[in-house]
Scaffold this motif. Structure first.
Motif, PDB file in Angstrom:
ATOM      1  N   ASN A 252       0.710  -1.363  -0.120  1.00  0.00           N
ATOM      2  CA  ASN A 252      -0.064  -0.052   0.057  1.00  0.00           C
ATOM      3  C   ASN A 252       0.899   1.208   0.053  1.00  0.00           C
ATOM      4  OD1 ASN A 252       0.913  -0.423   2.636  1.00  0.00           O
ATOM      5  ND2 ASN A 252      -0.865   0.569   3.524  1.00  0.00           N
ATOM      6  N   GLY A 253       2.139   1.171  -0.299  1.00  0.00           N
ATOM      7  CA  GLY A 253       2.967   2.146  -0.524  1.00  0.00           C
ATOM      8  C   GLY A 253       3.979   2.099  -1.465  1.00  0.00           C
ATOM      9  N   LYS A 254       4.632   3.233  -1.817  1.00  0.00           N
ATOM     10  CA  LYS A 254       5.683   3.298  -2.928  1.00  0.00           C
ATOM     11  C   LYS A 254       6.811   4.046  -2.469  1.00  0.00           C
ATOM     12  CE  LYS A 254       6.308   3.802  -8.070  1.00  0.00           C
ATOM     13  NZ  LYS A 254       5.689   4.229  -9.350  1.00  0.00           N
ATOM     14  N   TYR A 255       8.070   3.304  -2.811  1.00  0.00           N
ATOM     15  CA  TYR A 255       9.353   4.366  -2.263  1.00  0.00           C
ATOM     16  C   TYR A 255      10.196   4.119  -3.577  1.00  0.00           C
ATOM     17  CZ  TYR A 255       7.282   3.452   2.192  1.00  0.00           C
ATOM     18  OH  TYR A 255       6.435   3.670   3.448  1.00  0.00           O
ATOM     19  N   LEU A 256      10.871   5.455  -3.542  1.00  0.00           N
ATOM     20  CA  LEU A 256      11.810   5.634  -4.758  1.00  0.00           C
ATOM     21  C   LEU A 256      13.188   6.174  -4.070  1.00  0.00           C
ATOM     22  CD1 LEU A 256       9.358   7.082  -7.451  1.00  0.00           C
ATOM     23  CD2 LEU A 256      10.201   4.815  -7.411  1.00  0.00           C
ATOM     24  N   THR A 257      13.999   6.118  -5.109  1.00  0.00           N
ATOM     25  CA  THR A 257      15.334   6.590  -4.908  1.00  0.00           C
ATOM     26  C   THR A 257      15.903   7.826  -5.536  1.00  0.00           C
ATOM     27  OG1 THR A 257      17.825   6.099  -4.291  1.00  0.00           O
ATOM     28  CG2 THR A 257      16.889   5.196  -6.380  1.00  0.00           C
ATOM     29  N   ALA A 258      16.738   8.594  -5.320  1.00  0.00           N
ATOM     30  CA  ALA A 258      17.013   9.831  -6.232  1.00  0.00           C
ATOM     31  C   ALA A 258      17.656   9.344  -7.582  1.00  0.00           C
ATOM     32  CB  ALA A 258      18.402  10.352  -5.524  1.00  0.00           C
ATOM     33  N   GLY A 259      17.011   9.946  -8.510  1.00  0.00           N
ATOM     34  CA  GLY A 259      17.129   9.580 -10.147  1.00  0.00           C
ATOM     35  C   GLY A 259      15.954   8.833 -10.734  1.00  0.00           C
ATOM     36  N   GLU A 260      15.142   8.530  -9.995  1.00  0.00           N
ATOM     37  CA  GLU A 260      13.593   7.982 -10.291  1.00  0.00           C
ATOM     38  C   GLU A 260      12.485   8.941 -10.163  1.00  0.00           C
ATOM     39  OE1 GLU A 260      13.934   3.338  -9.119  1.00  0.00           O
ATOM     40  OE2 GLU A 260      13.546   4.488  -7.363  1.00  0.00           O
ATOM     41  N   THR A 261      11.639   8.581 -11.080  1.00  0.00           N
ATOM     42  CA  THR A 261      10.476   9.489 -11.277  1.00  0.00           C
ATOM     43  C   THR A 261       9.160   9.128 -10.582  1.00  0.00           C
ATOM     44  OG1 THR A 261      11.572  10.205 -13.259  1.00  0.00           O
ATOM     45  CG2 THR A 261       9.141  10.591 -13.222  1.00  0.00           C
ATOM     46  N   ILE A 262       8.455  10.084  -9.865  1.00  0.00           N
ATOM     47  CA  ILE A 262       7.142   9.766  -9.437  1.00  0.00           C
ATOM     48  C   ILE A 262       6.199   9.833 -10.389  1.00  0.00           C
ATOM     49  CG2 ILE A 262       5.523  10.729  -7.644  1.00  0.00           C
ATOM     50  CD1 ILE A 262       7.830  11.914  -6.027  1.00  0.00           C
ATOM     51  N   GLY A 263       5.910  10.824 -11.416  1.00  0.00           N
ATOM     52  CA  GLY A 263       5.049  11.208 -12.340  1.00  0.00           C
ATOM     53  C   GLY A 263       4.764  12.722 -12.555  1.00  0.00           C
ATOM     54  N   PRO A 264       3.790  12.856 -13.288  1.00  0.00           N
ATOM     55  CA  PRO A 264       3.610  14.186 -13.703  1.00  0.00           C
ATOM     56  C   PRO A 264       2.980  15.154 -12.734  1.00  0.00           C
ATOM     57  CG  PRO A 264       1.703  12.799 -14.632  1.00  0.00           C
ATOM     58  CD  PRO A 264       2.698  11.946 -13.943  1.00  0.00           C
ATOM     59  N   LEU A 265       3.182  16.443 -12.979  1.00  0.00           N
ATOM     60  CA  LEU A 265       2.365  17.284 -11.953  1.00  0.00           C
ATOM     61  C   LEU A 265       1.266  17.121 -12.188  1.00  0.00           C
ATOM     62  CD1 LEU A 265       4.708  20.782 -12.630  1.00  0.00           C
ATOM     63  CD2 LEU A 265       4.520  19.386 -10.675  1.00  0.00           C
ATOM     64  N   SER A 266       0.114  17.372 -11.325  1.00  0.00           N
ATOM     65  CA  SER A 266      -1.282  17.218 -11.238  1.00  0.00           C
ATOM     66  C   SER A 266      -1.752  18.577 -11.776  1.00  0.00           C
ATOM     67  CB  SER A 266      -1.847  17.191  -9.901  1.00  0.00           C
ATOM     68  OG  SER A 266      -1.686  18.377  -8.989  1.00  0.00           O
ATOM     69  N   ASN A 267      -2.932  18.690 -12.284  1.00  0.00           N
ATOM     70  CA  ASN A 267      -3.462  20.060 -12.781  1.00  0.00           C
ATOM     71  C   ASN A 267      -3.335  20.820 -11.791  1.00  0.00           C
ATOM     72  OD1 ASN A 267      -3.956  18.639 -15.365  1.00  0.00           O
ATOM     73  ND2 ASN A 267      -6.049  18.413 -14.877  1.00  0.00           N
ATOM     74  N   PHE A 268      -3.764  20.829 -10.670  1.00  0.00           N
ATOM     75  CA  PHE A 268      -3.783  22.058  -9.659  1.00  0.00           C
ATOM     76  C   PHE A 268      -2.206  22.304  -9.510  1.00  0.00           C
ATOM     77  CE2 PHE A 268      -2.920  22.917  -5.227  1.00  0.00           C
ATOM     78  CZ  PHE A 268      -3.447  24.051  -5.184  1.00  0.00           C
ATOM     79  N   ALA A 269      -1.306  21.350  -9.270  1.00  0.00           N
ATOM     80  CA  ALA A 269      -0.111  21.974  -8.962  1.00  0.00           C
ATOM     81  C   ALA A 269       0.443  22.497 -10.430  1.00  0.00           C
ATOM     82  CB  ALA A 269       0.918  20.886  -8.543  1.00  0.00           C
ATOM     83  N   ALA A 270       0.394  21.981 -11.370  1.00  0.00           N
ATOM     84  CA  ALA A 270       0.903  22.710 -12.818  1.00  0.00           C
ATOM     85  C   ALA A 270       0.324  24.232 -12.877  1.00  0.00           C
ATOM     86  CB  ALA A 270       0.447  21.898 -13.866  1.00  0.00           C
ATOM     87  N   LYS A 271      -0.957  24.349 -12.383  1.00  0.00           N
ATOM     88  CA  LYS A 271      -1.318  25.707 -12.401  1.00  0.00           C
ATOM     89  C   LYS A 271      -1.122  26.687 -11.344  1.00  0.00           C
ATOM     90  CE  LYS A 271      -5.776  28.138 -13.128  1.00  0.00           C
ATOM     91  NZ  LYS A 271      -7.219  28.335 -13.089  1.00  0.00           N
TER      92      LYS A 271
END
Length: 699
Positions: free
Chosen positions: A243-262
C-alpha cells in the motif's frame, strides 16, 4: 528505448529543468538549461516560530505558497516558455509535517495545538529529548543504521512527542510526512515516499538488509507508537509494493497534477523526480564537478570505476545554518556517531553515510553578534563595502603584521575554542554537549572579536577532521571535500578546512545555488521520462508507452475550478542579483525578465497541456506507469546527468604536512579532543554527585 533516443530529442528540442529547495529560512527555485546554466533563480523567506523554548514550528501552507511564487518568478527571469520545462525536483529540510489523514488539511503540532497553520516541527526543534532517549533505549536493530543513536532532530522522536502531548483524537487523525515527501505529494497527488527521507530520518530499513520490509511493528510497539503500524503503516507511507511506493534519487514519481501545474506556472508535461533531503541535493549538485587543477586520487578512481561508483569517496560538505557531510559507498560501512549506512537513498544499492555539525553558519553568526564589538564591526564593514567576514579576514591579516606573528593561524594559538553550543550531531551524537572556551581575556576590542572568530573557524575545521577521521577509521576512503553554501566565499574558513583535514577542498561554480542546482538535476532525470513518453506517443514503432496510450483514451474536458493560485505580488527578497553579479565576470548566462503580473491569469490558463475533469480520471492517470523499459539503471542515469550538468570547481589544496600551520593545527587538534573528553568527564562527575544527593534527600 535507448538513451540515444532521448539525446536525439534534446538535440532538436529546447529542454529545461526546474528545481525547488526549501531551507530553514527560505524557499528557492531555479530554472536551468540542458548544459547546466542557471537561467533564473528566485528566493522567498519563510518564517519560523518559537512559541516556547526548543519548540520551533513552520507552516506547510506558507512554504507551498513561497514555492509557487519562486517557481513562477524563476521562469519569468529565465525567459523560457513554461511548456519546455519538462522536469522538476524538490528538496527540503528533514522536518516533520502533520496532515489530517481524511481532509489533507494541516494539523497543529503545538505547543498549544490551537493553530493548524503551524503544522511543521522544524528539524532544529529540540522538544523531544525524553522521547529520543526512550527510543534509543529500545536497542532496536534500526538504530545501528543511524550511528547507534537516533538524533533528536529525526522524525520518530517528534512523532512520539506529539503522541504524548497532542489531543488523542487529533493524533489518531494525523498522517505524517518528511517535508520533501509532502511537497512531492502536493505536486503530484501521489503518496510516493523517498527512501532518502524514510531511511535517513524515520527508522525505515529497505528490503533485503534484514528480515524487515521497511517498517517494523515490533519496533513501533517497543517505542509506544503502535498506532502507526495500523493498516500496514498507512499513516507514514505504507509498505513498499503493498500500500506504499518508495523511490530513490534519480527515479520519477510522475507528472504534475493539474492543480500543481497551474499553481507553479508549469504544465502537466513536467514530471516530478523523487525528492531528497536538502543536504543530499547538495551532494548531487557538487560531487560530479570537474576541477581546475588535477586531483590525482580522483583521477585514479575515475579510471577504475564507472557510473555512480565514481562518486565514492567524494565527501559533500553542505554548509548553511548547520553542515552535513555526505558520502556514498558500494557496501555498508558502519561508523559510530555518523548516521547510516543508508541504503538506496542516492542510487539503488549504494549506501550513504551522513555526518553533521549542528552549528556552523549559526555558530559564526553567534560569535559575532554576542561580542561587544559587533556594532563597531557592522559600521566598519559597511563603510568598507565588505561583508563582516571579509572585513575580519582583512583585519586578521593586518594583526599578523602588527603583532609580528608568523601567520594568521598563530594569532589564536592560545585560544582553545570548542563550539558545540547546540549539542553534537557527529561523531559524538550527544545533544548535551556544550561550548567551552579556554584563553579568554577581558579584551572586548574589535581585534579580540577577530581572533575569537578565527578560533571559531578553526573549530569548524577541527570538527570536520574528527568526522572524516571517524569515517576513514571505519572503512571509508575520503579523497576530497566538495563544498556548497555561502561559507565557500570565506577564504579563511576554506583554508582552515583544507589544513585541518589534509584534504583538497572543491568550491563549486554556483556557490549559493548548489543545493537547488542539485534538485534541478533530479528534475532533469525526471524529464527524461517525460521525453520517453513523448517519443513513444509520436513513434509507436519504438514501443507504445502505456501511460500515453491510456492518456489518449481520456476525453479532454474543461478543467474543474481550482483554488486560486497562491502567486502574489513580489514582496520577497531574491538572490538573483547577487548571484548574477558574482558570476558575471565568468560570463555565466543569467538573463533577467520582468514578471508580467497583469497577465498572470491568462498565462495560467495556458499552463495545462492536458486536462481531466474528474478524480476518477486523475486516479486512472496515476495508476498507469509512465516509465518505458530501459537498460540504463536510475543510478547510471543520475550520474550521467550529474556529470553533464556540473561545471568546473576551484580547488584549494592543503599546505604541506611539514608546514608550521599544519603542525600547530595538529597540536591544537589534540587539545580539541581533550576538551571533549574533559567535558564528558566533568558532566559525569556532576551527575554522580547529583545522584548521591538525590538518594540522601530521599532518606
Amino acid at each position: 528505448m535507448s538513451v540515444s533516443h532521448i539525446a536525439e530529442y534534446k538535440s532538436t528540442h529546447d529542454v529545461y529543468y526546474a528545481g525547488v529547495d526549501v531551507g530553514t529560512g527560505s524557499a528557492r527555485a531555479v530554472v536551468i538549461d540542458n548544459s547546466g546554466n542557471i537561467l533564473g533563480l528566485s528566493e522567498r523567506p519563510i518564517t519560523r516560530n518559537e512559541l516556547r523554548e526548543n519548540h520551533i514550528t513552520q507552516s506547510s501552507t506558507e512554504i507551498w505558497d513561497a514555492i509557487c511564487y519562486c517557481v513562477k518568478t524563476a521562469i519569468a527571469q529565465s525567459g523560457v516558455n513554461n511548456n519546455k520545462i519538462l522536469g522538476i525536483g524538490f528538496d527540503a529540510t528533514c522536518s516533520l509535517v502533520a496532515i489530517d489523514k481524511d481532509s489533507n488539511e494541516p494539523m497543529a503540532v503545538g505547543p498549544d495545538f490551537e493553530n493548524n497553520y503551524e503544522n511543521i516541527i522544524l528539524w532544529m526543534d529540540h522538544r523531544a529529548e525524553l522521547e529520543t532517549n526512550e527510543i534509543n533505549n529500545s536497542n532496536d536493530e534500526s538504530l545501528k543504521f543511524v550511528g547507534g543513536k537516533m538524533s533528536i532532530e529525526m522524525e520518530l522522536p517528534k512523532i512520539k512527542w506529539l503522541k504524548n502531548h497532542m489531543p488523542k483524537n487529533k493524533f489518531n487523525s494525523t498522517k505524517f510526512y518528511d517535508l520533501v515527501d509532502f511537497l512531492t505529494m502536493k505536486a503530484t497527488g501521489n503518496e510516493t515516499r523517498s527512501f532518502c527521507s524514510v531511511v535517513c530520518k524515520q527508522g525505515y530499513i529497505p528490503q533485503g538488509i534484514t528480515n524487515r520490509n521497511g517498517w517494523s511493528f515490533d519496533f513501533f510497539q517497543k517505542i509506544g507508537l503502535e498506532e502507526l503500524a495500523e493498516n500496514n503503516f498507512e499513516r507514514i507511507g505504507g509498505l513498499d509494493g503493498i500500500n506504499g511506493k518508495y523511490l530513490t534519487a534519480g527515479e520519477t514519481i510522475g507528472p504534475l497534477s493539474n492543480f500543481a501545474a497551474k499553481s507553479l506556472g508549469l504544465t502537466t508535461d513536467c514530471y516530478v523526480g523523487s525528492g531528497v533531503i536538502d543536504a543530499y541535493s547538495g551532494w548531487i549538485g557538487t560531487v560530479a564537478s570537474s576541477t581546475n587543477l588535477p586531483i590525482p586520487k580522483l583521477i585514479q578512481q575515475d579510471n577504475n570505476k564507472h557510473g555512480l561508483s565514481k562518486a565514492c569517496g567524494r565527501l559533500a560538505a553542505v554548509a548553511g545554518t548547520s553542515t552535513c557531510h555526505i558520502c556514498i559507498e558500494e557496501k555498508a560501512i558502519f561508523v559510530p556517531g555518523v548516521w547510516g549506512p543508508y541504503k538506496d537513498v542516492i542510487g539503488k544499492n549504494y549506501w550513504a553515510a551522513e555526518g553533521g555539525q549542528s552549528m556552523t553558519g549559526a555558530l559564526l553568526a553567534h560569535v559575532l553578534s554576542t561580542h561587544p564589538a559587533y556594532a563597531e564591526l557592522g559600521v566598519l564593514s559597511e563603510s568598507s563595502n565588505l561583508s563582516k567576514f571579509e572585513y575580519l579576514n582583512s583585519r586578521l591579516e593586518n594583526l599578523k603584521i602588527t603583532k609580528n606573528e608568523r601567520s594568521v593561524v598563530s594569532l589564536a594559538k592560545n585560544l582553545f575554542f570548542y563550539g558545540d553550543f547546540h549539542g553534537n550531531r557527529s561523531p559524538i551524537a550527544d545533544p548535551n554537549m556544550r561550548a567551552s572556551i579556554i584563553g579568554h581575556s577581558m579584551d572586548v576590542s574589535l581585534d579580540s572579536l577577530a581572533i575569537e572568530y578565527l578560533a571559531a573557524c578553526e573549530f569548524i575545521g577541527q570538527q570536520t577532521r574528527q568526522i572524516v577521521e571517524r569515517m576513514e577509521k571505519s572503512g571509508h576512503s575520503i579523497k576530497a571535500i566538495f563544498m556548497s553554501g555561502g561559507q565557500c566565499r570565506n577564504g579563511l574558513l576554506m583554508r582552515l578546512l583544507a589544513d585541518c583535514t589534509g584534504l583538497p577542498i572543491i568550491i563549486p561554480r554556483y556557490i549559493d545555488a548548489s543545493v537547488v542546482f542539485g534538485t534541478a538535476m533530479l528534475g532533469a532525470a525526471a524529464a527524461e521520462d517525460s521525453i520517453r513518453d513523448k517519443i513513444c506517443l509520436e513513434n509507436p514503432n519504438l514501443g507504445i508507452c502505456s501511460f500515453k496510450k491510456a492518456l489518449k483514451n481520456i476525453q479532454q474536458l474543461k478543467e474543474d475550478s481550482l483554488p486560486p493560485s497562491p502567486y502574489t505580488a513580489p514582496t520577497a527578497t531574491t538572490s538573483v542579483t547577487s548571484i548574477s553579479a558574482m558570476n558575471n565576470k565568468d560570463g555565466f548566462p543569467f538573463p533577467m525578465t520582468k514578471l508580467n503580473e497583469e497577465n498572470d491569469d491568462e498565462e495560467e490558463e495556458e499552463t495545462i497541456t492536458f486536462k481531466s475533469s474528474t478524480n476518477n480520471q486523475q486516479n486512472a492517470l496515476r495508476s498507469v506507469s509512465p516509465l518505458p523499459t530501459t537498460s540504463e539503471s536510475s543510478s547510471e542515469k543520475l550520474w550521467r546527468i550529474m556529470t553533464k550538468l556540473s561545471s568546473t570547481g576551484n580547488v584549494i589544496f592543503p599546505s604541506d604536512a611539514s608546514h608550521p600551520d599544519r603542525k600547530l593545527l595538529n597540536t591544537k587538534y589534540s587539545i580539541f579532543l581533550d576538551q571533549i573528553a574533559t567535558q564528558i568527564k566533568y558532566r559525569s562527575l556532576v551527575a554522580a554527585t547529583e545522584e548521591a544527593i538525590a538518594k540522601y534527600l530521599a532518606i
